[in-house]
Design a protein around this motif. Structure first.
Motif, PDB file in Angstrom:
ATOM      1  N   PRO A 133       0.814  -1.215   0.000  1.00  0.00           N
ATOM      2  CA  PRO A 133       0.000   0.000   0.000  1.00  0.00           C
ATOM      3  C   PRO A 133       0.850   1.269   0.000  1.00  0.00           C
ATOM      4  O   PRO A 133       1.871   1.342   0.704  1.00  0.00           O
ATOM      5  CB  PRO A 133      -0.810  -0.122   1.296  1.00  0.00           C
ATOM      6  N   ASN A 134       0.431   2.248  -0.792  1.00  0.00           N
ATOM      7  CA  ASN A 134       1.184   3.496  -0.930  1.00  0.00           C
ATOM      8  C   ASN A 134       1.496   4.136   0.422  1.00  0.00           C
ATOM      9  O   ASN A 134       2.636   4.549   0.684  1.00  0.00           O
ATOM     10  CB  ASN A 134       0.383   4.508  -1.769  1.00  0.00           C
ATOM     11  N   SER A 135       0.474   4.237   1.292  1.00  0.00           N
ATOM     12  CA  SER A 135       0.656   4.934   2.566  1.00  0.00           C
ATOM     13  C   SER A 135       1.653   4.200   3.466  1.00  0.00           C
ATOM     14  O   SER A 135       2.426   4.825   4.194  1.00  0.00           O
ATOM     15  CB  SER A 135      -0.683   5.083   3.293  1.00  0.00           C
ATOM     16  N   VAL A 136       1.657   2.868   3.395  1.00  0.00           N
ATOM     17  CA  VAL A 136       2.585   2.076   4.217  1.00  0.00           C
ATOM     18  C   VAL A 136       4.023   2.296   3.747  1.00  0.00           C
ATOM     19  O   VAL A 136       4.930   2.549   4.547  1.00  0.00           O
ATOM     20  CB  VAL A 136       2.220   0.572   4.157  1.00  0.00           C
ATOM     21  N   SER A 149       9.002   8.639  -2.573  1.00  0.00           N
ATOM     22  CA  SER A 149       8.201   9.120  -1.445  1.00  0.00           C
ATOM     23  C   SER A 149       7.383  10.352  -1.829  1.00  0.00           C
ATOM     24  O   SER A 149       6.225  10.491  -1.421  1.00  0.00           O
ATOM     25  CB  SER A 149       9.124   9.450  -0.268  1.00  0.00           C
ATOM     26  N   LYS A 150       7.967  11.256  -2.629  1.00  0.00           N
ATOM     27  CA  LYS A 150       7.242  12.463  -3.054  1.00  0.00           C
ATOM     28  C   LYS A 150       6.048  12.112  -3.943  1.00  0.00           C
ATOM     29  O   LYS A 150       5.039  12.816  -3.951  1.00  0.00           O
ATOM     30  CB  LYS A 150       8.186  13.403  -3.814  1.00  0.00           C
ATOM     31  N   LEU A 151       6.160  11.025  -4.695  1.00  0.00           N
ATOM     32  CA  LEU A 151       5.078  10.625  -5.600  1.00  0.00           C
ATOM     33  C   LEU A 151       3.979   9.842  -4.891  1.00  0.00           C
ATOM     34  O   LEU A 151       2.835   9.809  -5.352  1.00  0.00           O
ATOM     35  CB  LEU A 151       5.634   9.756  -6.738  1.00  0.00           C
ATOM     36  N   LEU A 152       4.334   9.185  -3.772  1.00  0.00           N
ATOM     37  CA  LEU A 152       3.378   8.295  -3.101  1.00  0.00           C
ATOM     38  C   LEU A 152       2.245   9.078  -2.442  1.00  0.00           C
ATOM     39  O   LEU A 152       2.499   9.932  -1.588  1.00  0.00           O
ATOM     40  CB  LEU A 152       4.088   7.445  -2.038  1.00  0.00           C
TER      41      LEU A 152
END
Length: 372
Positions: A131-134, A204-207
């Protein structure tokens, strides 16, 4: 090439892809962004030919397909300042590119796409979905401990270990260690690789902060992250990563339960006398129900204290204030558990329950004049 597209979508794509573009290169095309007009979209690519490549696609009305490479900085500056919501791009057979929006019109010289190097292909791929947030949280909680100097290039990246239904990220820089672990729905086992810190910062900037998945594909020499419409490809770092398991103290003579915000506030207060020019360790005295902090520099002394619960031996230690703050600020939860094993053994910062993260901060030897 002849297309029309939304200015804001194009600007967002250009600003993101631009971050992978080489600022200095002997190949002029690498200082540009590759544009490819396809059937119903435009593809953008930035690549530094060494460490990092980034691609994306946005919707476009394509009247004529084609390719061109445009200066990343100039193209970005133009798109940012265009007055209208729609942008028209047209490239002739000599790569002269016209950019038109509202009453604004630019003609800039492009570079033939044939001069643009191909992105590496991922071979022998394995991978996972997370998952992106994780993944965003995991990167954020470990990247602060990545080494900045390349004395050991392998430590300018973060170690990924995937196996037994878990993913673990580990960063070290010789003074501290950050470890973050999560469960993942994956049958991969024994997968281990090191991703450059620069690449992880861009990922990280894209997530986004959502539960959609980021796909990670790992080849023999490269890794590919797919985040929404973006891909980030990076060259894996080679070398022998620190045996971090043996660096983590197995025993502790003292365990301290601390309210995280109290510790951060206290460290920030006694750090007010410490500057890049006037460096000094922070002296921490861990006692039964109190932690006392002090600092001493040529411009003065500072002291502070706050309540905490100690089980075991009292201990007096010195720490670099920045390293201590990094560990505390990246800890999850209102409270943390700190484990100590004497004044010269690293401090372990842990969650109150479970083992989702572990931060190590090496102590600094104290001199008598630091005593405040």
């Amino acid at each position: 090439m002849k297309i029309t597209c939304d200015r804001q979508q194009l600007l967002d794509a250009v600003l993101n892809v631009q971050r992978a573009v080489s600022s200095k290169s002997s190949i002029p095309a690498l200082q540009g962004i590759l544009l490819k007009a396809k059937q119903n979209s435009i593809y953008l690519c930035g690549y530094d030919a060494e460490m990092l490549g980034m691609t994306t696609e946005i919707e476009a009305s394509v009247l004529q397909t084609g390719t061109v490479v445009l200066s990343a900085k100039l193209f970005g500056d133009i798109i940012r300042r265009l007055p209208d919501e729609r942008v028209h791009l047209e490239t002739d057979d000599k790569n002269m590119t016209t950019i038109q929006s509202g009453q604004s019109n630019f003609s800039i010289v492009g570079i033939p796409a044939e001069e643009y190097p191909e992105l590496p292909k991922i071979s022998g791929e394995r991978g996972i979905q997370i998952p992106n947030s994780v993944l965003k949280d995991m990167i954020h909680q470990t990247i602060f401990a990545v080494a900045e100097s390349d004395a050991k290039p392998i430590h300018t990246g973060t170690l990924f270990e995937i196996g037994d239904g878990k993913i673990r990220l580990v960063s070290v820089d010789g003074y501290r260690l950050a470890l973050r672990e999560e469960r993942v729905n994956s049958e991969e086992n024994g997968l281990s690789f090191v991703v450059p810190g620069k690449a992880l910062q861009e990922v990280s900037k894209l997530l986004p902060e959502n539960d959609e998945n980021c796909a990670i594909q790992v080849g023999s020499r490269h890794i590919l992250f797919t985040v929404g419409s973006y891909t980030v490809i990076a060259r894996l770092l080679e070398g022998e990563f620190l045996d971090y398991r043996s660096a983590i103290p197995q025993n502790s003579s003292s365990t301290v339960t601390i309210k995280t915000s109290d510790f951060i506030d206290s460290v920030e207060r006694v750090s007010l006398l410490i500057t890049d020019r006037l460096k000094s360790p922070i002296r921490c005295i861990f006692e039964e129900d109190t932690i006392r902090l002090s600092s001493y520099t040529p411009i003065g002394r500072a002291s502070d204290q706050f309540p905490a619960k100690l089980e075991g031996n009292s201990v007096e230690m010195g720490f670099n204030n920045h390293y201590l703050l990094d560990a505390l600020r990246n800890a999850e939860g209102d409270q943390v558990k700190v484990e100590l094993n004497g004044p010269l053994s690293p401090m372990k910062v842990l969650p109150m329950e479970g083992n989702s993260f572990l931060f190590l901060v090496l102590p600094v030897r104290l001199k008598s004049e630091d005593a405040g």
